[in-house]
Write a protein that holds these residues in place. Structure first.
Motif, PDB file in Angstrom:
ATOM      1  N   LYS A   1       0.826  -1.206   0.000  1.00  0.00           N
ATOM      2  CA  LYS A   1       0.000   0.000   0.000  1.00  0.00           C
ATOM      3  C   LYS A   1       0.863   1.258   0.000  1.00  0.00           C
ATOM      4  N   ARG A   2       1.919   1.234   0.787  1.00  0.00           N
ATOM      5  CA  ARG A   2       2.809   2.397   0.817  1.00  0.00           C
ATOM      6  C   ARG A   2       3.445   2.623  -0.549  1.00  0.00           C
ATOM      7  N   ASP A   3       3.866   1.558  -1.212  1.00  0.00           N
ATOM      8  CA  ASP A   3       4.470   1.705  -2.537  1.00  0.00           C
ATOM      9  C   ASP A   3       3.488   2.323  -3.523  1.00  0.00           C
ATOM     10  N   VAL A   4       2.218   1.901  -3.451  1.00  0.00           N
ATOM     11  CA  VAL A   4       1.202   2.483  -4.338  1.00  0.00           C
ATOM     12  C   VAL A   4       1.035   3.970  -4.046  1.00  0.00           C
ATOM     13  N   CYS A   5       0.967   4.328  -2.761  1.00  0.00           N
ATOM     14  CA  CYS A   5       0.797   5.735  -2.384  1.00  0.00           C
ATOM     15  C   CYS A   5       1.966   6.587  -2.860  1.00  0.00           C
ATOM     16  N   LEU A   6       3.182   6.077  -2.705  1.00  0.00           N
ATOM     17  CA  LEU A   6       4.352   6.851  -3.122  1.00  0.00           C
ATOM     18  C   LEU A   6       4.405   6.992  -4.630  1.00  0.00           C
ATOM     19  N   LEU A   7       3.939   5.975  -5.349  1.00  0.00           N
ATOM     20  CA  LEU A   7       3.860   6.078  -6.809  1.00  0.00           C
ATOM     21  C   LEU A   7       2.858   7.157  -7.205  1.00  0.00           C
ATOM     22  N   LEU A   8       1.702   7.177  -6.569  1.00  0.00           N
ATOM     23  CA  LEU A   8       0.716   8.217  -6.846  1.00  0.00           C
ATOM     24  C   LEU A   8       1.267   9.592  -6.510  1.00  0.00           C
ATOM     25  N   HIS A   9       2.044   9.671  -5.430  1.00  0.00           N
ATOM     26  CA  HIS A   9       2.658  10.948  -5.045  1.00  0.00           C
ATOM     27  C   HIS A   9       3.612  11.433  -6.131  1.00  0.00           C
ATOM     28  N   ARG A  10       4.423  10.539  -6.669  1.00  0.00           N
ATOM     29  CA  ARG A  10       5.363  10.937  -7.725  1.00  0.00           C
ATOM     30  C   ARG A  10       4.622  11.399  -8.972  1.00  0.00           C
ATOM     31  N   TRP A  11       3.455  10.835  -9.212  1.00  0.00           N
ATOM     32  CA  TRP A  11       2.646  11.237 -10.365  1.00  0.00           C
ATOM     33  C   TRP A  11       1.746  12.428 -10.058  1.00  0.00           C
ATOM     34  N   ASN A  12       1.868  12.975  -8.866  1.00  0.00           N
ATOM     35  CA  ASN A  12       1.052  14.115  -8.435  1.00  0.00           C
ATOM     36  C   ASN A  12      -0.438  13.769  -8.397  1.00  0.00           C
ATOM     37  N   LEU A  13      -0.743  12.521  -8.037  1.00  0.00           N
ATOM     38  CA  LEU A  13      -2.124  12.049  -7.990  1.00  0.00           C
ATOM     39  C   LEU A  13      -2.566  11.643  -6.594  1.00  0.00           C
ATOM     40  N   LEU A  14      -1.677  11.773  -5.618  1.00  0.00           N
ATOM     41  CA  LEU A  14      -2.003  11.315  -4.269  1.00  0.00           C
ATOM     42  C   LEU A  14      -2.995  12.264  -3.604  1.00  0.00           C
ATOM     43  N   LYS A  15      -4.040  11.679  -3.049  1.00  0.00           N
ATOM     44  CA  LYS A  15      -5.041  12.436  -2.300  1.00  0.00           C
ATOM     45  C   LYS A  15      -5.341  11.703  -0.992  1.00  0.00           C
ATOM     46  N   PRO A  16      -5.861  12.415   0.004  1.00  0.00           N
ATOM     47  CA  PRO A  16      -6.305  11.743   1.238  1.00  0.00           C
ATOM     48  C   PRO A  16      -7.623  11.024   0.979  1.00  0.00           C
ATOM     49  N   TYR A  17      -7.520   9.907   0.190  1.00  0.00           N
ATOM     50  CA  TYR A  17      -8.727   9.255  -0.314  1.00  0.00           C
ATOM     51  C   TYR A  17      -9.528   8.593   0.804  1.00  0.00           C
TER      52      TYR A  17
ATOM     53  N   ARG B   1      -4.940  28.685   7.728  1.00  0.00           N
ATOM     54  CA  ARG B   1      -5.099  30.139   7.759  1.00  0.00           C
ATOM     55  C   ARG B   1      -3.981  30.840   6.993  1.00  0.00           C
ATOM     56  N   ASP B   2      -2.871  30.146   6.829  1.00  0.00           N
ATOM     57  CA  ASP B   2      -1.725  30.729   6.125  1.00  0.00           C
ATOM     58  C   ASP B   2      -1.597  30.218   4.704  1.00  0.00           C
ATOM     59  N   LYS B   3      -2.054  29.005   4.474  1.00  0.00           N
ATOM     60  CA  LYS B   3      -1.918  28.371   3.167  1.00  0.00           C
ATOM     61  C   LYS B   3      -3.084  27.398   3.000  1.00  0.00           C
ATOM     62  N   ALA B   4      -3.631  27.325   1.816  1.00  0.00           N
ATOM     63  CA  ALA B   4      -4.774  26.439   1.573  1.00  0.00           C
ATOM     64  C   ALA B   4      -4.407  24.987   1.880  1.00  0.00           C
ATOM     65  N   PHE B   5      -5.395  24.239   2.364  1.00  0.00           N
ATOM     66  CA  PHE B   5      -5.154  22.827   2.663  1.00  0.00           C
ATOM     67  C   PHE B   5      -4.588  22.101   1.445  1.00  0.00           C
ATOM     68  N   SER B   6      -5.123  22.383   0.269  1.00  0.00           N
ATOM     69  CA  SER B   6      -4.671  21.698  -0.946  1.00  0.00           C
ATOM     70  C   SER B   6      -3.187  21.920  -1.196  1.00  0.00           C
ATOM     71  N   GLN B   7      -2.688  23.106  -0.893  1.00  0.00           N
ATOM     72  CA  GLN B   7      -1.266  23.384  -1.058  1.00  0.00           C
ATOM     73  C   GLN B   7      -0.440  22.655  -0.001  1.00  0.00           C
ATOM     74  N   ILE B   8      -0.932  22.653   1.234  1.00  0.00           N
ATOM     75  CA  ILE B   8      -0.230  21.942   2.304  1.00  0.00           C
ATOM     76  C   ILE B   8      -0.124  20.460   1.961  1.00  0.00           C
ATOM     77  N   TRP B   9      -1.225  19.874   1.490  1.00  0.00           N
ATOM     78  CA  TRP B   9      -1.225  18.455   1.147  1.00  0.00           C
ATOM     79  C   TRP B   9      -0.227  18.165   0.022  1.00  0.00           C
ATOM     80  N   LYS B  10      -0.170  19.011  -0.955  1.00  0.00           N
ATOM     81  CA  LYS B  10       0.678  18.771  -2.124  1.00  0.00           C
ATOM     82  C   LYS B  10       2.150  19.018  -1.829  1.00  0.00           C
ATOM     83  N   GLN B  11       2.458  20.038  -1.036  1.00  0.00           N
ATOM     84  CA  GLN B  11       3.832  20.497  -0.881  1.00  0.00           C
ATOM     85  C   GLN B  11       4.534  19.972   0.369  1.00  0.00           C
TER      86      GLN B  11
END
Length: 365
Positions: free
Chosen positions: A28-44, A308-318
């Motif tokens: 599962k971790r390998d799948v998540c890290l692959l999605l992260h590299r493809w910029n597709l990882l979300k808190p599904y 309050r300082d940065k959108a959640f979507s940016q925090i999740w991605k960066q």
């Protein structure tokens, strides 16, 4: 959702089931890290929002040390902005917890807005206020209802508030009638209530819950030293044995996710295979807007940023590099024979104590 579906399918295939149960964490971790590299990882799995620290009950082992509301909790406007951001990310599940979320006065308005934006809710509550708020609560779309039972009725009421056991059971009936698919009872087990487990089983199996999560008490929050609620190897082994030997066609009994690696210690996983999804498939937004990767450690020292300082979507991605890069190998893991299976165990327990429950499992009474 893909990993959830795959998880169920693989466990039904005799030729791969055993391998998968022992290696699910890595896969599962390998799948998540692959999605992260493809910029597709979300808190599904879900994003959890602690709506408030305020609570109408003061449990002695509360992970969030809830009681009074914090002075700087998110406003209605800020909570609405968070929902907009989640919806724009394509996130479908928001778990609302606390504290006790139902004491938050604007919660129904926020939930109404969330449903309009396509979010489905998981509600984590002590259930005490459900009946009085039911006319409004029943209007919303839920994927999960989660409540806690500490033991037999008299014991539970003594730990929480008079009448709270009955209210928890009644609330489960209400959400079952509403058609909520997953209805969970969570029981924190420790030295003070382990003797009630068999009798409690009969009560839980007669309830409207369809999942029972059994959680050895965590050394976090208000119970950061366990004290009278301490664990030893006998308790952990009793818990694992109990789950293995009690199957019910309408009730799935599992170890809580953070400690489901315990089954590896005597050779066979128990319930769902262990996987630490912190910062990969889930995360938590604290009452003040801080975002933490883990849903069992509510401590701003491990914040990834504030919405309050940065959108959640940016925090999740960066952010979340501590979860998505090479995970830190703790001293107690280096020579452990179970490392390949548990992949370092529960992140919060290792981060706080540099040890998992293996040391407790091996401790004599």
């Amino acid at each position: 959702m893909f990993i959830d579906i795959t998880d169920g399918l693989l466990q039904k295939l005799p030729l791969v089931k055993n391998y998968y149960l022992h290696h699910a964490g890595k896969l599962k971790r390998d799948v998540c890290l692959l999605l992260h590299r493809w910029n597709l990882l979300k808190p599904y799995t879900f994003v959890e929002w602690l709506a408030t620290y305020e609570c109408n009950i003061c449990c002695p082992f509360c992970e969030a040390s809830a009681g009074k509301a914090a002075e700087n909790e998110l406003t209605t406007h800020e909570a609405i902005a968070l929902i907009d951001d989640l919806a724009n990310m394509g996130i479908k599940r928001l778990v609302i917890s606390g504290g006790e979320p139902l004491v938050r006065r604007d919660l129904m308005d926020i939930m109404h807005y969330g449903n309009k934006k396509g979010l489905r809710f998981g509600l984590v509550t002590n259930s005490y206020l459900v009946d009085t708020l039911w006319d409004r609560l029943k209007q919303f779309d839920y994927f999960l209802y989660f409540t806690s039972i500490d033991g037999l009725p008299e014991y539970h009421d003594g730990m929480r508030k008079r009448g709270s056991f009955g209210k928890a059971m009644e609330a489960l009936d209400l959400f079952a009638a509403l058609g909520v698919r997953t209805r969970i009872i969570n029981t924190v087990l420790h030295s003070d209530n382990i003797g009630q487990l068999e009798e409690l089983y009969r009560l839980v199996t007669s309830s409207a819950a369809n999942r029972w999560h059994i959680a050895p008490i965590a050394n976090v929050g208000r119970c950061d030293d366990r004290g009278k609620y301490g664990l030893d190897g006998r308790i952990l082994k009793n818990i694992v044995s109990f789950i293995r030997h009690h199957h019910h066609q309408d009730l799935a009994i599992d170890l809580a996710e953070a400690c489901s690696y315990l089954g590896y210690f005597d050779g066979q996983p128990v319930g769902k295979p262990f996987f630490c999804g912190a910062g990969l498939t889930r995360c938590s937004v604290m009452p003040d807007g801080e975002v933490v990767g883990c849903h069992t450690i509510y401590d701003n020292r491990w914040s990834e940023g504030n919405i309050r300082d940065k959108a959640f979507s940016q925090i999740w991605k960066q952010n979340f590099s501590r979860f998505r890069e090479n995970r830190r190998l703790y001293d107690s893991c280096r020579d452990c024979i179970y490392l390949k299976k548990c992949r370092g165990g529960c992140w919060s327990e290792m981060e706080l104590h540099n040890a998992c429950l293996k040391s407790v499992w091996e401790k004599s009474t």
